[in-house]
Write an enzyme that holds these catalytic residues in place. Structure first.
Site, PDB file in Angstrom:
ATOM      1  N   SER A   1      -6.036  -1.731   1.500  1.00  0.00           N
ATOM      2  CA  SER A   1      -6.877  -0.379   1.729  1.00  0.00           C
ATOM      3  C   SER A   1      -6.588   0.974   1.227  1.00  0.00           C
ATOM      4  O   SER A   1      -7.441   1.747   0.607  1.00  0.00           O
ATOM      5  CB  SER A   1      -7.126  -0.167   3.290  1.00  0.00           C
ATOM      6  OG  SER A   1      -7.432  -1.185   3.810  1.00  0.00           O
TER       7      SER A   1
ATOM      8  N   GLY B   1       0.892  -1.168   0.083  1.00  0.00           N
ATOM      9  CA  GLY B   1      -0.073   0.052   0.072  1.00  0.00           C
ATOM     10  C   GLY B   1       0.732   1.034   0.015  1.00  0.00           C
ATOM     11  O   GLY B   1       2.027   1.281  -0.348  1.00  0.00           O
TER      12      GLY B   1
ATOM     13  N   HIS C   1     -13.813   0.416   9.985  1.00  0.00           N
ATOM     14  CA  HIS C   1     -12.998   1.505   8.690  1.00  0.00           C
ATOM     15  C   HIS C   1     -11.611   1.591   8.946  1.00  0.00           C
ATOM     16  O   HIS C   1     -10.768   1.287   7.974  1.00  0.00           O
ATOM     17  CB  HIS C   1     -13.472   2.641   8.752  1.00  0.00           C
ATOM     18  CG  HIS C   1     -12.996   3.593   7.745  1.00  0.00           C
ATOM     19  ND1 HIS C   1     -13.022   3.247   6.422  1.00  0.00           N
ATOM     20  CD2 HIS C   1     -12.292   4.708   7.852  1.00  0.00           C
ATOM     21  CE1 HIS C   1     -12.466   4.237   5.614  1.00  0.00           C
ATOM     22  NE2 HIS C   1     -12.283   5.211   6.537  1.00  0.00           N
TER      23      HIS C   1
ATOM     24  N   ASP D   1      -3.838 -10.765   9.642  1.00  0.00           N
ATOM     25  CA  ASP D   1      -2.952 -11.816   9.794  1.00  0.00           C
ATOM     26  C   ASP D   1      -1.432 -11.595  10.043  1.00  0.00           C
ATOM     27  O   ASP D   1      -1.028 -12.206  10.705  1.00  0.00           O
ATOM     28  CB  ASP D   1      -2.987 -12.927   8.646  1.00  0.00           C
ATOM     29  CG  ASP D   1      -2.960 -12.341   7.237  1.00  0.00           C
ATOM     30  OD1 ASP D   1      -3.406 -11.139   7.067  1.00  0.00           O
ATOM     31  OD2 ASP D   1      -2.494 -13.102   6.456  1.00  0.00           O
TER      32      ASP D   1
ATOM     33  N   GLU E   1     -13.177  18.307   5.908  1.00  0.00           N
ATOM     34  CA  GLU E   1     -13.937  16.979   6.477  1.00  0.00           C
ATOM     35  C   GLU E   1     -14.340  17.138   7.889  1.00  0.00           C
ATOM     36  O   GLU E   1     -13.801  18.104   8.686  1.00  0.00           O
ATOM     37  CB  GLU E   1     -13.001  15.746   6.166  1.00  0.00           C
ATOM     38  CG  GLU E   1     -12.850  15.497   4.644  1.00  0.00           C
ATOM     39  CD  GLU E   1     -12.059  14.330   4.333  1.00  0.00           C
ATOM     40  OE1 GLU E   1     -11.344  13.660   5.233  1.00  0.00           O
ATOM     41  OE2 GLU E   1     -12.108  13.819   3.363  1.00  0.00           O
TER      42      GLU E   1
ATOM     43  N   HIS F   1     -16.704   3.893  10.455  1.00  0.00           N
ATOM     44  CA  HIS F   1     -17.092   4.855   9.492  1.00  0.00           C
ATOM     45  C   HIS F   1     -18.698   5.271   9.457  1.00  0.00           C
ATOM     46  O   HIS F   1     -19.311   4.138   9.172  1.00  0.00           O
ATOM     47  CB  HIS F   1     -16.642   5.046   8.216  1.00  0.00           C
ATOM     48  CG  HIS F   1     -16.288   6.061   7.260  1.00  0.00           C
ATOM     49  ND1 HIS F   1     -17.446   6.945   7.058  1.00  0.00           N
ATOM     50  CD2 HIS F   1     -15.352   6.793   6.983  1.00  0.00           C
ATOM     51  CE1 HIS F   1     -17.089   7.872   6.401  1.00  0.00           C
ATOM     52  NE2 HIS F   1     -15.739   8.089   6.102  1.00  0.00           N
TER      53      HIS F   1
ATOM     54  N   ARG G   1     -15.837  11.389  13.834  1.00  0.00           N
ATOM     55  CA  ARG G   1     -16.401  10.280  13.263  1.00  0.00           C
ATOM     56  C   ARG G   1     -17.106   9.292  14.084  1.00  0.00           C
ATOM     57  O   ARG G   1     -18.152   8.576  14.025  1.00  0.00           O
ATOM     58  CB  ARG G   1     -15.355   9.519  12.436  1.00  0.00           C
ATOM     59  CG  ARG G   1     -15.622   8.787  11.138  1.00  0.00           C
ATOM     60  CD  ARG G   1     -14.297   8.439  10.586  1.00  0.00           C
ATOM     61  NE  ARG G   1     -14.161   9.365   9.329  1.00  0.00           N
ATOM     62  CZ  ARG G   1     -13.015   9.200   8.548  1.00  0.00           C
ATOM     63  NH1 ARG G   1     -12.282   7.832   9.019  1.00  0.00           N
ATOM     64  NH2 ARG G   1     -12.736   9.837   7.727  1.00  0.00           N
TER      65      ARG G   1
ATOM     66  N   ARG H   1      -9.196   8.501  14.952  1.00  0.00           N
ATOM     67  CA  ARG H   1      -8.454   9.161  13.858  1.00  0.00           C
ATOM     68  C   ARG H   1      -9.224  10.263  13.413  1.00  0.00           C
ATOM     69  O   ARG H   1     -10.307  10.326  12.795  1.00  0.00           O
ATOM     70  CB  ARG H   1      -7.747   8.180  12.960  1.00  0.00           C
ATOM     71  CG  ARG H   1      -7.162   8.925  11.898  1.00  0.00           C
ATOM     72  CD  ARG H   1      -6.436   7.824  10.969  1.00  0.00           C
ATOM     73  NE  ARG H   1      -7.459   7.125  10.272  1.00  0.00           N
ATOM     74  CZ  ARG H   1      -8.438   7.463   9.399  1.00  0.00           C
ATOM     75  NH1 ARG H   1      -8.082   8.750   8.967  1.00  0.00           N
ATOM     76  NH2 ARG H   1      -8.968   6.663   8.714  1.00  0.00           N
TER      77      ARG H   1
HETATM   78  C1  SIN Z   1     -13.397   9.075   3.913  1.00  0.00           C
HETATM   79  O1  SIN Z   1     -13.154   9.519   2.672  1.00  0.00           O
HETATM   80  O2  SIN Z   1     -14.366   9.430   4.437  1.00  0.00           O
HETATM   81  C2  SIN Z   1     -12.165   8.386   4.539  1.00  0.00           C
HETATM   82  C3  SIN Z   1     -11.090   8.991   4.508  1.00  0.00           C
HETATM   83  C4  SIN Z   1     -10.482   8.447   5.906  1.00  0.00           C
HETATM   84  O3  SIN Z   1     -10.665   7.287   6.165  1.00  0.00           O
HETATM   85  O4  SIN Z   1      -9.903   9.471   6.748  1.00  0.00           O
END
Ligand code: SIN
Length: 524
Positions: A48, A20, A346, A218, A121, A239, A285, A381
């Site tokens: 992810s 990733g 999430h 794992d 956000e 989420h 969140r 977070r």
């Molecule tokens: C999202 O786009 O809502 C997820 C982004 C994140 O996990 O911070």
């Protein structure tokens, strides 16, 4: 695991497990120092990072005020459990991480004057999220990093391989890993001077998740079995706005939709979140997920929705192409229809305990990105800080490896027994427990709101399965299940001892609060 034939052997200076954003950023920084082998469970779309929609949070302006404000928002969202000094290191390094991405050619979205565009956000006090391709930020960053790595003469990409055991040298240091392919028939030993875990989180251990199926943790279980300390496993982030349609896999509706003005409404069209938090849709969140959980419990007959029908259709299509097209493919036109939502697991704030240069409790083993617990995210977070962490820690771990003088050393000498391909592993008779059953236990008993009685019964169930395991043949499914059960045991143990804040919120410890708004429960 004991006895068996020897695997195929590959040697590199550095072994990265996981393909990733954290893994590729680390690879880019390590390549000038030596050869890099990157072992991954699949292509770049198997983890992810590829699916990250929202973006990358950066303290734009990069002056004291911008950094302080980003640090404060991170700490506030983290519900009091962030390590402030480490948060500051993370945010201060954002400028370098962002500049590096621009220099590699990541196509961040810009206006017609060429200026970078920002979005807001939830729980951010100002717009500071940069994005690429609208809501394709994760895949565009990952593709750009991968393009800069693949083809390098010192780079070897190995897939599809799953880590099954850490190898230790005679000096006790981690000296690489033993991997199994998808069929369980081909085995590979990769020896290296430093082993860097970049395997992501374990939210797919929960029945309802935004993560791809490979994210069952794992590799974290394997590291723990080798002695690596895990921590803060209780802190799963759920989420809130995840599409909920019968027969369809959960699909993330990015937080940026709320940041850009989306509303969370009930069947009657009422915006419900202000009943739970003064910031409404822009509350952190974990607060929003719990509010949706409480609302659904109070009104089980009424669905909950994300509504963006008041935003211009063209804007929705251009700014959120991935989300818009996915919704259309399942019969929802976001410009006209409300999207039914229900939270899903999430992100993991906890994982392999590591410092801000990726060092774990095992010499020779490093961890970066979601698999690591650096304590920067606290109990919850802040949105879009995860890509930032993956990039910043990809740089910082290389400083750690250099200052530990790993590159100067020799490859660890691995004993012959360590190298054996296992013939048996702990298993249960077929049908006694399946991955689906483990995922249901975690979702139902370690979910968005925890109840002591459920946590205790989930813990007993998992321990019961583990205690009945006996030696059996090695299969891919069996190895995954063994790892899932051991990691679940650690999660349930941590749920009982971790502070009851943020994502580890217990409803039944203050019965007088049952059913009251989250805001009041949190004050209490
Ligand atoms: C999202 O786009 O809502 C997820 C982004 C994140 O996990 O911070």
């Amino acid at each position: 695991m004991t006895g068996g034939p020897k695997p195929k052997r590959i040697a590199a200076d550095f072994l990265i497990v996981g393909g990733g954003i954290a893994g590729y950023q680390t690879a880019l920084d390590l390549l000038p120092l030596g050869s890099v082998a990157l072992a991954s469970r699949g292509s770049i779309s198997s983890g992810s990072s590829y699916y990250a929609q929202g973006g990358l949070a950066i303290p734009w302006g990069f002056d004291r005020d911008a950094i302080d404000s980003h640090v404060e928002d991170t700490i506030r969202a983290g519900a009091g459990l962030c390590d402030e000094e480490r948060v500051r290191l993370l945010i201060e390094d954002a400028e370098e991480a962002f500049a590096t991405l621009v220099s590699y050619g990541v196509p961040f979205d810009r206006n017609e004057k060429g200026e970078i565009l920002f979005t807001r956000e939830a729980a951010h006090s100002r717009p500071r999220i940069v994005h690429a391709g609208g809501d394709k930020t994760g895949s565009l960053i990952l593709k750009t990093l991968a393009q800069n790595v693949h083809g390098h003469e010192r780079f070897t990409f190995l897939t599809p391989y799953r880590l099954t055991r850490l190898l230790k040298g005679r000096d006790g240091r981690v000296a690489g890993g033993l991997f199994m392919d998808e069929t369980g028939e081909e085995w590979l030993e990769i020896v290296a001077k430093a082993t860097i875990m970049a395997t992501g989180g374990f939210s797919a251990l929960f029945a309802r998740t935004t993560n791809p199926p490979s994210q069952v943790g794992d590799a974290a279980a394997v590291c723990h079995r080798a002695g690596a300390e895990l921590e803060r496993l209780a802190f799963t982030q759920f989420h809130p706005t995840v599409l909920d349609l019968p027969g369809e896999a959960p699909f993330l509706l990015t937080e940026a939709l709320r940041g850009e003005g989306g509303h969370v409404v009930n069947e009657a069209g009422e915006r419900i979140l202000f009943r739970y938090h003064p910031d409404g849709e822009l509350a952190p969140r974990d607060v929003v997920s719990r509010a949706l959980w409480l609302e659904a419990r109070a009104h089980p007959e009424s669905a909950l929705y994300l509504s963006v029908t008041h935003l211009p259709a063209l804007y929705l299509k251009e700014r959120f192409p991935q989300v818009f097209n996915h919704c259309l493919s399942v019969g929802i036109d976001l410009s006209r229809d409300r999207a039914p939502i229900r939270p899903a697991a999430h992100f993991q704030m906890g994982g392999i305990k590591s410092d801000m240069e990726g060092r774990t409790s095992l010499p020779g083993l490093y961890a970066v990105g979601e698999v690591a617990s650096t304590r920067v995210h606290g109990a919850n977070r802040l949105a879009s800080n995860s890509l930032l962490e993956a990039l910043v820690m990809g740089h910082r771990v290389v400083h750690g490896i250099v200052s530990d003088r790993i590159g100067d050393g020799a490859l660890g000498l691995v004993s012959e027994e360590e190298r054996d391909v296992p013939r048996v592993i702990p298993t249960l008779p077929p049908g006694q427990v399946t991955m689906k059953m483990v995922q249901n236990i975690l979702w139902e008993k370690a979910g968005i709101v925890r109840f002591l009685s459920l946590v205790q019964s989930g813990r007993e169930e998992i321990r019961g399965y583990l205690s009945r395991m006996r030696e059996g043949p090695v299969t891919t499914e069996g190895v995954l299940l063994w790892n899932a059960l051991e990691l679940s045991r650690e999660i349930f143990d941590d749920l009982l001892v971790a502070p009851r804040v943020g994502a580890n919120f217990f409803l039944d410890e203050s019965p007088e609060n049952a059913g009251s708004p989250v805001r009041e429960i949190e004050k209490g």
